[in-house]
Design an enzyme around this catalytic site. Structure first.
Site, mmCIF file in Angstrom:
data_model
loop_
_atom_site.group_PDB
_atom_site.id
_atom_site.type_symbol
_atom_site.label_atom_id
_atom_site.label_comp_id
_atom_site.label_asym_id
_atom_site.label_seq_id
_atom_site.Cartn_x
_atom_site.Cartn_y
_atom_site.Cartn_z
ATOM 1 N NE ARG A 1 -8.321 0.914 -14.459
ATOM 2 C CZ ARG A 1 -7.965 1.357 -13.276
ATOM 3 N NH1 ARG A 1 -8.667 1.055 -12.221
ATOM 4 N NH2 ARG A 1 -6.892 2.110 -13.127
ATOM 5 C CE LYS B 1 -0.917 5.358 -4.595
ATOM 6 N NZ LYS B 1 -0.670 4.916 -5.957
ATOM 7 C CG HIS C 1 -5.251 -5.526 -9.687
ATOM 8 N ND1 HIS C 1 -5.703 -5.190 -8.440
ATOM 9 C CD2 HIS C 1 -4.875 -4.349 -10.279
ATOM 10 C CE1 HIS C 1 -5.592 -3.880 -8.259
ATOM 11 N NE2 HIS C 1 -5.101 -3.341 -9.359
ATOM 12 C CB SER D 1 -7.777 -0.618 -5.122
ATOM 13 O OG SER D 1 -7.103 -1.622 -5.829
HETATM 14 P P1 ADP Z 1 -1.399 1.981 -9.455
HETATM 15 O O1 ADP Z 1 -0.331 1.018 -9.872
HETATM 16 O O2 ADP Z 1 -1.700 3.003 -10.517
HETATM 17 O O3 ADP Z 1 -1.217 2.566 -8.087
HETATM 18 P P2 ADP Z 1 -3.161 -0.274 -9.031
HETATM 19 O O4 ADP Z 1 -2.275 -0.915 -8.054
HETATM 20 O O5 ADP Z 1 -4.626 -0.270 -8.694
HETATM 21 O O6 ADP Z 1 -2.791 1.193 -9.370
HETATM 22 O O7 ADP Z 1 -3.052 -0.976 -10.447
HETATM 23 C C1 ADP Z 1 -1.930 -1.655 -10.921
HETATM 24 C C2 ADP Z 1 -2.142 -1.887 -12.398
HETATM 25 O O8 ADP Z 1 -3.368 -2.592 -12.615
HETATM 26 C C3 ADP Z 1 -2.270 -0.613 -13.245
HETATM 27 O O9 ADP Z 1 -1.705 -0.874 -14.502
HETATM 28 C C4 ADP Z 1 -3.747 -0.419 -13.396
HETATM 29 O O10 ADP Z 1 -4.078 0.286 -14.566
HETATM 30 C C5 ADP Z 1 -4.195 -1.860 -13.492
HETATM 31 N N1 ADP Z 1 -5.598 -2.010 -13.112
HETATM 32 C C6 ADP Z 1 -6.216 -1.531 -12.030
HETATM 33 N N2 ADP Z 1 -7.528 -1.839 -12.029
HETATM 34 C C7 ADP Z 1 -7.753 -2.544 -13.174
HETATM 35 C C8 ADP Z 1 -8.906 -3.139 -13.782
HETATM 36 N N3 ADP Z 1 -10.111 -3.035 -13.244
HETATM 37 N N4 ADP Z 1 -8.731 -3.771 -14.917
HETATM 38 C C9 ADP Z 1 -7.520 -3.838 -15.497
HETATM 39 N N5 ADP Z 1 -6.398 -3.303 -15.004
HETATM 40 C C10 ADP Z 1 -6.507 -2.662 -13.858
#
Ligand code: ADP
Length: 159
Positions: free
Chosen positions: A90, A41, A17, A128
């Site tokens: 990803r 969630k 992130h 995560s």
């Molecule tokens: P979501 O929003 O789908 O519940 P997250 O909070 O984990 O999931 O992710 C927020 C954003 O960050 C999403 O666009 C997700 O694709 C991106 N993201 C999560 N992990 C990574 C990573 N390892 N590398 C790049 N982007 C990521």
């Protein structure tokens, strides 16, 4: 001022992130992390804690802000004057969901552009859930999360 929004659950924030946010923040005047407030969630960390961990992780990055939102992300973006939403991509498996969401957001508000960015390859398999699983079982996640998150995970799982 060109502002971009980075929405997500961030439960917790990790280096994938941060990689996306840091690079997007260099392309825009301001980037705002927004943590989704979604009572349906189940999360490990409260919204307050997730916001705190993001803030601690981006200390010193002056053009990165942190907030929360509920409702439609495009509504929040337009109310706060953002011109774009950034999401990380990803794998091909991310693409299908992100594509659907981007199309729906475009339908809802044509003034907000969805932008996608791939992380540094060392974070391509990071998410995560993996961080939480490894940490819960006593594994070392220091290469994947900032020290404040490592500490928060340790505290959570040593209870
Ligand atoms: P979501 O929003 O789908 O519940 P997250 O909070 O984990 O999931 O992710 C927020 C954003 O960050 C999403 O666009 C997700 O694709 C991106 N993201 C999560 N992990 C990574 C990573 N390892 N590398 C790049 N982007 C990521």
């Amino acid at each position: 001022m060109r502002k971009i929004l980075y929405p997500g659950t961030f439960d917790p924030i990790h280096n994938g992130h941060i990689d996306i946010a840091s690079r997007a923040a260099e392309l825009f005047d301001e980037l705002e992390f927004v943590v989704a407030l979604n009572p349906d969630k189940e999360t490990l960390f409260s919204i307050k804690k997730r916001i705190k961990l993001i803030k601690e992780s981006v200390i010193g990055k002056e053009n990165i802000k942190v907030n929360f939102f509920h409702g439609l992300v495009v509504d929040y973006a337009s109310t706060k004057g953002h011109c774009a939403i950034i999401r990380g991509l990803r794998h091909v498996s991310d693409f299908e969901f992100e594509f659907q969401m981007a199309m729906m957001n475009f339908h809802l508000n044509k003034t907000i552009t969805s932008i996608f960015m791939m992380p540094d390859e060392k974070y391509i398999h990071l998410n995560s859930s993996v961080v939480k699983d490894v940490s819960k079982n006593g594994g070392d996640v220091s290469a994947f999360v900032p020290p404040c998150v490592q500490k928060a995970l340790f505290t959570k799982f040593s209870k």
